[in-house]
Design a protein around this motif. Structure first.
Motif, short mmCIF file in Angstrom:
data_model
loop_
_atom_site.label_atom_id
_atom_site.label_comp_id
_atom_site.label_asym_id
_atom_site.label_seq_id
_atom_site.Cartn_x
_atom_site.Cartn_y
_atom_site.Cartn_z
N PHE A 178 0.86 -1.18 0.00
CA PHE A 178 0.00 0.00 0.00
C PHE A 178 0.89 1.23 0.00
O PHE A 178 1.73 1.40 0.89
N GLU A 179 0.72 2.09 -1.00
CA GLU A 179 1.57 3.26 -1.17
C GLU A 179 0.74 4.54 -1.10
O GLU A 179 -0.34 4.62 -1.68
N VAL A 180 1.26 5.53 -0.37
CA VAL A 180 0.59 6.82 -0.22
C VAL A 180 1.55 7.92 -0.63
O VAL A 180 2.69 7.98 -0.15
N GLN A 181 1.08 8.79 -1.53
CA GLN A 181 1.89 9.93 -1.98
C GLN A 181 1.32 11.21 -1.37
O GLN A 181 0.11 11.44 -1.40
N LEU A 182 2.22 12.04 -0.83
CA LEU A 182 1.84 13.29 -0.19
C LEU A 182 2.32 14.48 -1.01
O LEU A 182 3.15 14.33 -1.92
N THR A 183 1.81 15.65 -0.68
CA THR A 183 2.25 16.88 -1.35
C THR A 183 3.26 17.65 -0.51
O THR A 183 3.88 18.60 -0.99
N ARG A 184 3.43 17.24 0.73
CA ARG A 184 4.41 17.86 1.63
C ARG A 184 4.73 16.87 2.74
O ARG A 184 3.92 15.99 3.03
N PRO A 185 5.88 16.99 3.38
CA PRO A 185 6.17 16.09 4.51
C PRO A 185 5.19 16.34 5.66
O PRO A 185 4.80 17.47 5.93
N VAL A 186 4.80 15.27 6.32
CA VAL A 186 3.86 15.34 7.44
C VAL A 186 4.50 14.63 8.63
O VAL A 186 4.56 13.40 8.65
N PRO A 187 4.97 15.38 9.63
CA PRO A 187 5.73 14.77 10.73
C PRO A 187 4.98 13.71 11.51
O PRO A 187 5.59 12.79 12.06
N TYR A 188 3.67 13.81 11.58
CA TYR A 188 2.87 12.92 12.42
C TYR A 188 2.11 11.87 11.61
O TYR A 188 1.19 11.23 12.11
N PHE A 189 2.49 11.66 10.35
CA PHE A 189 1.70 10.83 9.45
C PHE A 189 1.44 9.43 10.02
O PHE A 189 0.30 8.96 10.04
N PRO A 358 10.33 19.22 19.78
CA PRO A 358 11.69 18.81 19.43
C PRO A 358 12.61 18.70 20.64
O PRO A 358 13.63 18.02 20.59
N ASP A 359 12.25 19.38 21.75
CA ASP A 359 13.06 19.30 22.96
C ASP A 359 12.65 18.15 23.86
O ASP A 359 13.19 17.97 24.96
N GLY A 360 11.67 17.34 23.42
CA GLY A 360 11.23 16.21 24.21
C GLY A 360 10.23 16.56 25.29
O GLY A 360 9.81 15.68 26.05
N LYS A 361 9.84 17.83 25.37
CA LYS A 361 8.88 18.27 26.39
C LYS A 361 7.48 18.35 25.80
O LYS A 361 7.31 18.64 24.61
N TYR A 362 6.47 18.10 26.67
CA TYR A 362 5.09 18.26 26.23
C TYR A 362 4.80 19.72 25.89
O TYR A 362 5.42 20.65 26.44
N ASP A 493 2.92 23.82 6.29
CA ASP A 493 3.59 23.84 4.99
C ASP A 493 5.09 24.05 5.09
O ASP A 493 5.84 23.11 5.28
N GLU A 494 5.54 25.30 5.02
CA GLU A 494 6.98 25.55 4.89
C GLU A 494 7.79 25.19 6.13
O GLU A 494 9.00 24.95 6.03
N LEU A 495 7.15 25.11 7.29
CA LEU A 495 7.89 24.77 8.51
C LEU A 495 7.82 23.28 8.85
O LEU A 495 8.34 22.86 9.90
N ALA A 496 7.22 22.49 8.00
CA ALA A 496 7.01 21.06 8.29
C ALA A 496 8.32 20.33 8.55
O ALA A 496 8.36 19.38 9.34
N THR A 497 9.41 20.76 7.91
CA THR A 497 10.70 20.10 8.09
C THR A 497 11.65 20.92 8.97
O THR A 497 12.84 20.65 9.01
N GLN A 498 11.10 21.90 9.68
CA GLN A 498 11.88 22.72 10.60
C GLN A 498 11.25 22.61 12.00
O GLN A 498 10.43 23.45 12.38
N PRO A 499 11.59 21.59 12.75
CA PRO A 499 10.87 21.26 13.97
C PRO A 499 10.78 22.40 14.98
O PRO A 499 9.70 22.65 15.54
N GLU A 500 11.87 23.10 15.26
CA GLU A 500 11.83 24.16 16.27
C GLU A 500 10.94 25.31 15.83
O GLU A 500 10.12 25.82 16.61
N GLU A 501 11.09 25.73 14.58
CA GLU A 501 10.29 26.84 14.08
C GLU A 501 8.80 26.47 14.00
O GLU A 501 7.93 27.29 14.30
N ARG A 502 8.54 25.23 13.61
CA ARG A 502 7.16 24.77 13.55
C ARG A 502 6.52 24.79 14.94
O ARG A 502 5.39 25.23 15.11
#
Length: 557
Positions: A178-189, A358-362, A493-502
């Protein structure tokens, strides 16, 4: 495209290597034997559960209430499930690989999975289910998640009719891929895959059932540990029985789960005392009465209870009136005296002990804690609101469901507002939960007592519900704020691959919301329960499916 295998794939492989002995993340397989407490004479293990409301839907793409999701989770399987510690573990997936750009997910499906009628379960069942979810003609309640949450390729265009459903970015290169194609990275997919709308469906069966699909027991086909053998639709009884065609049936210890709908908590507790029920939720004075009993427990829940003001209402469109209402409500008294079930005061919209950054904190450890109750401030806000509205008196209706706890909370809210804010009249409208939801979806309300739980373990799961394009799905008060929208869209969108900024964008978005109060946080629910000694494996979860019963067992105490 070169694939980078994620760590989860290694975990999946290790778990599946021992699946004949254990359910991954679970306990050693065994066959129930002997007469368990509450079991019948031939040694069946029977567990009896009380619920206070009936399920709304058994269709995975339309089940929006917790009990419906619980039943679907017990009778259906997805790619993953959760173990008792909330770890993601395999169910129908044996391997997960992700492309280097994060936009293609490939799942290997178990080759020994079957439907309850004995037919093979394949990757094509996932493709059919996801396309059905995307189909505007079906109008599934969670169709929006394919685009707005998961960013599945072409989901947005399909929703608007620009593309046919067959263009959805899902495919089955072979029977068990089963293959799924996305339009942007999704950290919680992958975490979202434990949620019921993304479970597979058998195309032949669903097509044959037509409009009758999921309306009765005969209109259901199962892939999980249990099948539903009785469903008194609109009544008070449901029965689940062990699914012998479940690929890991040997690990399922309970033969029968009986559900009874008992709206009155006192009556449910009497049934527990009589030995007819093995599990019941407690409220109010009953919590103190049974606090020292064996089997009593409390746990913080995964729902944020809040008030939803209709921002198009002539009065509640005023932000200072919303602030006055929020500040007038004594939440400490609400959770400690009115509820008394382990609920905690909300210090923001996003839940406590939820969503690690990203810091491991809730999230709540990083974001500000907001103090909402301040009766002196409430009066100040009310004075400002009167000036801005040009009136000394306002009247609006509080809509709430007719459950015991909701009714008690609503009465308390009415008293707090009318006592603290002279000139404000709160009229009361008690309706069944289904009617409340319909009224909110139709914008037929002034102020509503509502709850929402996160569908996956990320703050975006809650915050994205209030963007201005979500009127039809969750932003029932029709709140519009361009700054909030911009922050949420950038996190997606643009911050999806920038964990701290997101993460910071999500914190800032909540701050905007807590200033304008398009929803008024009240409390995070608690669960005070009685579980009969000898009943084990009732796994409670914060997100998605609340109760999972794959390790459920019952022995003599």
């Amino acid at each position: 495209m070169k694939k980078a295998t994620k760590l989860c794939a290694l975990v999946l492989a290790l778990c599946m290597a021992v699946v004949t002995l254990t359910a991954c993340g679970g306990t050693p397989a065994s066959t129930a034997s002997g007469t368990a407490a509450g079991g019948d004479s031939d040694g069946e293990v029977v567990v009896n559960l009380a619920k206070d409301v009936a399920p709304e839907s058994m269709d995975p793409i339309n089940a929006e209430d917790g009990f419906s999701m619980e039943l679907i989770g017990a009778t259906m399987s997805g790619l993953y499930t959760l173990d008792a510690e909330d770890n993601l573990v395999p169910d129908l997936a044996t391997e997960c690989t992700v492309s280097e750009d994060g936009m293609t997910y490939t799942f290997k499906i178990r080759e020994d999975a079957k439907w309850s009628n004995g037919e093979p379960l394949t990757a094509h069942d996932f493709v059919f289910a996801w396309k059905r979810l995307a189909d505007p003609a079906v109008a599934g309640a969670y169709a929006w998640m394919l685009d707005e949450v998961l960013s599945v390729k072409n989901a947005a265009e399909i929703a608007t009719g620009e593309l046919p459903v067959d263009e959805l970015g899902v495919s089955a290169p072979d029977d068990y891929t089963f293959e799924v194609q996305l339009t942007r990275p999704v950290p919680y997919f992958e975490h979202a895959m434990v949620f019921t709308p993304f479970f597979p469906l058998n195309e032949k069966f669903v097509t044959e059932q037509g409009d009758n699909f999921a309306l009765t027991v005969d209109g259901l086909l199962f892939s999980g540990p249990y099948t539903m053998t009785e469903w008194d639709v609109g009544g008070t009884r449901m029965v689940l029985e062990k699914n012998e065609n479940y690929y890991n049936a040997d690990s399922i210890k309970t033969d029968v789960i009986n559900y009874q709908i008992i709206a009155d908590t006192q009556q449910a507790v009497m049934s527990y005392e009589n030995g007819d029920i093995d599990f019941v939720k407690l409220t109010g004075d009953l919590v103190n009465q049974y606090r020292n009993e064996e089997g009593f427990s409390t746990q913080i829940g995964g729902y944020i209870w809040h008030l939803v003001p209709n921002c198009e209402n002539e009065f509640l469109s005023n932000a200072n009136l919303r602030r006055a209402i929020s500040s007038a409500i004594d939440r400490d008294t609400m959770v400690n005296s009115i509820l008394n079930d382990g609920s905690v005061v909300a210090t923001g919209y996003v839940l406590q002990d939820f969503g690690k950054g990203p810091d491991g904190k809730y999230f709540r450890e990083t974001a500000p804690s907001y103090t909402f109750t301040d009766k002196e401030k409430a009066v100040e806000y009310w004075e400002l609101a009167k000036e801005e509205l040009g009136t000394d008196a306002v009247t609006f209706t509080l809509l709430y469901e007719d459950s015991e706890s909701a009714s008690n909370v609503a009465a308390f809210i009415q008293s707090e507002i009318e006592t603290t804010l002279p000139g404000v009249t709160v009229e009361m409208q008690s309706v069944p939960k289904k009617v409340r939801l319909e009224n909110m979806q139709n914008y037929d309300f002034d102020l509503a007592l509502n709850r929402w739980g996160a569908d996956y373990d990320d703050p975006y799961a809650l915050l994205n519900l209030y963007t201005s394009d979500r009127f039809a799905n969750s932003n029932y008060g029709r709140w519009v704020n361009e700054e909030f929208d911009s922050l949420i869209y950038s996190a997606r969108d643009e911050l999806a691959t920038q964990p701290e900024e997101r993460w910071q964008a999500l914190i800032d978005a909540e701050a905007v919301m807590m200033d304008e109060l398009p929803l008024i946080p009240l409390y995070q629910n608690g669960e005070a329960t009685l579980i009969r000694p000898g009943v084990t494996g009732m796994d409670y979860h914060f997100v998605g499916i609340e109760w999972i019963y794959r390790d459920l067992n019952k022995t003599s105490a």
